[in-house]
Design an enzyme around this catalytic site. Structure first.
Site, PDB file in Angstrom:
ATOM      1  N   ASP A 293       0.871  -1.177   0.000  1.00 34.48           N
ATOM      2  CA  ASP A 293       0.000   0.000   0.000  1.00 34.48           C
ATOM      3  C   ASP A 293       0.910   1.230   0.000  1.00 34.48           C
ATOM      4  O   ASP A 293       2.137   1.132   0.138  1.00 34.48           O
ATOM      5  CB  ASP A 293      -0.970  -0.023   1.192  1.00 34.48           C
ATOM      6  CG  ASP A 293      -2.181   0.878   0.926  1.00 34.48           C
ATOM      7  OD1 ASP A 293      -3.205   0.701   1.585  1.00 34.48           O
ATOM      8  OD2 ASP A 293      -2.090   1.747   0.025  1.00 34.48           O
TER       9      ASP A 293
HETATM   10  C1  GLC Z   1      -4.312   4.371  -0.309  1.00 33.57           C
HETATM   11  C2  GLC Z   1      -5.213   3.247   0.128  1.00 33.57           C
HETATM   12  C3  GLC Z   1      -5.387   2.154  -0.890  1.00 33.57           C
HETATM   13  C4  GLC Z   1      -5.294   2.746  -2.276  1.00 33.57           C
HETATM   14  C5  GLC Z   1      -3.869   3.236  -2.456  1.00 33.57           C
HETATM   15  C6  GLC Z   1      -3.639   3.855  -3.837  1.00 33.57           C
HETATM   16  O1  GLC Z   1      -3.522   4.784   0.764  1.00 33.57           O
HETATM   17  O2  GLC Z   1      -4.909   2.622   1.366  1.00 33.57           O
HETATM   18  O3  GLC Z   1      -6.655   1.526  -0.651  1.00 33.57           O
HETATM   19  O4  GLC Z   1      -5.605   1.754  -3.247  1.00 33.57           O
HETATM   20  O5  GLC Z   1      -3.492   4.177  -1.458  1.00 33.57           O
HETATM   21  O6  GLC Z   1      -4.427   4.977  -3.994  1.00 33.57           O
END
Ligand code: GLC
Length: 740
Positions: free
Chosen positions: A271
């Site tokens: 993430d």
């Molecule tokens: C964010 C979220 C995740 C998302 C990613 C990309 O922090 O936790 O769900 O897909 O970043 O945007």
């Protein structure tokens, strides 16, 4: 490309070039603008390193992405295209209800269709990967990302997660269908957030997760597993710790559970900045150590952190990480690009003509309208609904959501948010001569400056707005109060300790009731709110969640009876935030409610019921359904055997209705305690007044399995109960024995 060509390509790449494939950057490092979904202030990369990355995050638009990709492929030493990824969790430009509302449809068919439409619009916009389905099981309404889940039940989340994978990717691995991501309109899905992110202590965002392995495997793992077995192309690590180890560096979770046990052989992405965040978690001294922990855990792509781009090559050169691990990761990434056909066509389906043709097109809007209507949950209705279309019934729509286009969730980024249909626009299609008054703002003035949610009244405007609303209520036969959370009061970082409606809206409700008791309250929210007072004051209450682009039309359809309410709660509604987490598949305890002799020695609270305000699976129709007793074709089942349970359901009301018949099982005694009920099936039936229908469920031994005292996944002989009814409170039951 053939596999051997990919292997040749890998063999020709330098270590720096391989590591580049394992790095994802936010779009604004390559071009102007782009969706920022996390901190970007700490990323330092030379232009040379930027030119070698493998993936881009947060940009859409066929033309813009074509220009970016064209330039990038031209300059890359091996002309390897970027993976273009974005968060499309409930629609791209045609916005569907938030996933929590989709859970309330109890319809894998509708969920699959919505994912299919989302994929068509997203690939037309030049995208290759969506960061969906989010399959975190959630029992805590305080957590802001409850809106992105499909609720509190492992079985429902699994069924809907599989449906989303099929919708996005156009195939089902479990059904033996070949993956065909090249096909126009198919997009790669990404299961998230692996794993257990939906149980942060206190509902506090990014908080530690304390959970036994057994509960993790019984409740939190199934949906991820089901979606992986359906063939989802990617998985994303979660921010949280599990057993005090951040998922992104959790070797057991990623290499043992995800890859070995679940057989997932796709791309694992971290993430956002989660690799570097192992420093602040306190298990990595620095970004170099974080990179080592992540690659040892098997993370293939580093989403927006310094770790891989700065230190992975050095870790290999210093002999601390085997280059084999880099090669395995890069091969998975190259295979995904190859599965998407990007080597032959780096732009996939990106097309400005397609964007114009598909975005919010009539067909997609019709589907969004149908799904939104199917997601609404009618909690209460004392002869208020459906509303009459005749002018004889004077209706006033009052509240900050009576004419509000901000009715899509906080993870929706439609090109033109003004394209949403408000309640006013929808209702005026049904009947003229109605009143629409705002009455107050969505937020209290001191609330939620998050993402620009703050609002403020003009001088004296607050009292004037309230007075206008009270006047409108006085002159109406019925009032439809349109209230709700602000869309920015949920989503990532949107945890709340107070899960009530903003106080100024409650003041409006109380003032309206003083002059007109015939109140229908429509509630917009992205979480189960504390609605005890709302349901006490209102004669009818309908939850519409965040319904998306066609929300106003769908609400009008249901309020005026052109669609029947059919949503069923995918999460228990708490009486009080003090009860949270609250969920139906709980345990009996040694002193279940009603037991206990002396005062004080009982399960539960002294100042609140242990029951939710409304239970999982609950929802009203405009008619009534009558169930026959549960009938079983046998009262004994052997291992590997099956048993059929059936009921007859009759529409005994005056209007048609769609009922979601739910099957729950209880394992009365196990070598460990078992939930009082477990959802193991559901079926929707639409019946005309007076019509009956038989609903059958096949019960297989696999539905009875669990992690026993030795952590073996088995069924145990003994007594089982079969419940079939309209929600998780049903007592319509029959028993059978499992014999070994
Ligand atoms: C964010 C979220 C995740 C998302 C990613 C990309 O922090 O936790 O769900 O897909 O970043 O945007």
């Amino acid at each position: 490309m053939e596999l051997k060509e990919l292997q040749r390509l890998l063999g020709e790449m330098s270590l720096e070039e391989k590591v580049g494939q394992m790095v994802q950057i936010p779009a604004n490092m390559l071009t102007e603008g782009g969706l920022i979904t996390g901190p970007t202030d700490s990323i330092e990369m030379t232009q040379e390193k930027v030119s070698l990355v493998g993936a881009l995050l947060g940009k859409t638009g066929a033309k813009e992405l074509r220009d970016i990709q064209e330039e990038f492929v031209k300059n890359h030493p091996h002309h390897i295209p970027l993976l273009l990824m974005y968060d499309i969790i409930n629609g791209m430009d045609t916005i569907f209800p938030i996933p929590l509302a989709m859970g309330c449809t109890f319809s894998p068919e509708l969920v699959e269709k919505s994912a299919e439409v989302a994929a068509k619009e997203a690939t037309a916009a030049g995208l290759h990967v969506t960061f969906s389905p989010m399959l975190d099981l959630v029992r805590d309404a305080r957590w802001g990302r409850v809106m992105e889940s499909t609720g509190e039940d492992p079985w429902l989340n699994s069924e809907l997660g599989k449906a989303m994978v099929r919708g996005y990717q156009g195939s089902s691995k479990a059904a033996g269908e070949p993956l065909d991501l090249k096909k126009e309109g198919n997009i790669a899905g990404c299961i998230k957030h692996f794993a257990g992110y939906g149980l942060p202590e206190g509902g506090r965002e990014y908080e530690n997760v304390e959970i036994s392995e057994r509960t993790f495997r019984e409740d939190y793992l199934p949906a991820y597993k089901a979606a992986a077995e359906e063939g989802c192309a990617m998985v994303m690590t979660s921010f949280n710790t599990l057993d005090r180890i951040p998922s992104t560096g959790n070797k057991w979770l990623m290499r043992e559970v995800l890859r070995k046990e679940m057989g997932f052989d796709g791309v694992l992405i971290s993430d956002y900045s989660a690799i570097d965040e192992m420093i602040t978690h306190g298990i990595a001294q620095d970004s170099r150590e974080a990179a080592k922990l992540a690659i040892m855990a098997g993370v293939d792509i580093d989403m927006v952190s310094n770790a891989y781009v700065k230190y992975l090559a050095d870790l290999v050169c210093q002999g601390e990480v085997e280059e084999r691990l880099i090669d395995e990761a890069v091969m998975r990434i190259l295979k995904l690009k190859n599965d998407l056909g990007l080597f032959e066509n780096p732009y996939k389906d990106g097309s400005e003509e397609k964007e114009k043709e598909l975005f919010c097109c009539k067909e997609h809007r019709q589907l969004a309208r149908k799904i939104a209507a199917a997601s609404f949950v009618l909690l209460k209705n004392e002869q208020m609904l459906p509303l009459k279309k005749e002018a004889t019934e004077k209706v006033a729509f009052i509240g900050p959501y009576a004419e509000n286009v901000e009715i899509h969730g906080s993870w929706s980024f439609p090109k033109n948010p003004e394209s949403a249909i408000t309640i006013k626009a929808g209702a005026e299609q049904k009947k003229t001569g109605m009143t629409f008054v705002q009455g107050c703002l969505v937020l209290d003035e001191d609330q939620c400056d998050r993402y620009g949610g703050k609002q403020s009244y003009g001088e004296g405007a607050k009292d004037l707005m309230l007075a206008e609303a009270v006047m409108a209520a006085k002159n109406a036969d019925k009032v439809v109060l349109c209230l709700g959370e602000h869309r920015n009061q949920s989503g990532e970082g949107g945890s709340r300790v107070n899960i009530r409606l903003p106080e100024n809206q409650m003041i409006l409700l109380r003032e309206i009731q003083k002059v007109n008791a015939n109140i229908v309250t429509v509630v917009f929210s992205a979480r189960p709110l504390e609605l005890k007072e709302v349901t006490e004051i209102s004669k009818a209450v309908m939850l519409v969640w965040m319904p998306g682009t066609e929300g106003g039309n769908a609400i009008a359809d249901v309020l005026f009876g052109d669609s029947m309410p059919q949503g069923r709660l995918s999460m228990s509604m708490p009486r009080s935030v003090g009860q949270v987490p609250i969920y139906y598949n709980r345990f009996s305890t040694g002193r279940p409610n009603g037991s206990g002799t002396a005062v004080g020695f009982i399960h539960g609270y002294i100042d609140e019921s242990t029951k939710p305000l409304y239970p999982f699976g609950y929802g009203l129709s405009y008619t009534e359904f009558e169930y026959s007793k549960v009938e079983l074709d046998k009262t004994e089942m052997c291992v590997n055997g099956t048993l059929t349970a059936k009921v007859n359901v009759k529409n005994i009301g005056a209007l048609p209705g769609t009922e979601t018949v739910q099957l729950y099982l209880q394992d009365v005694k196990g070598s460990v305690v078992r939930p009082v009920k477990m959802l193991r099936g559901f079926e929707k039936v639409t019946l005309q007044p007076g019509e009956s229908g038989e609903v059958r469920f096949e019960i297989k031994e696999s539905m009875l399995k669990f992690y026993d005292i030795n952590m073996d996944y088995v069924s145990e002989p003994g007594l089982f109960r079969v419940f079939i009814g309209q929600d998780s409170d049903t007592e319509n039951m029959a028993e059978f024995w499992l014999k070994k």
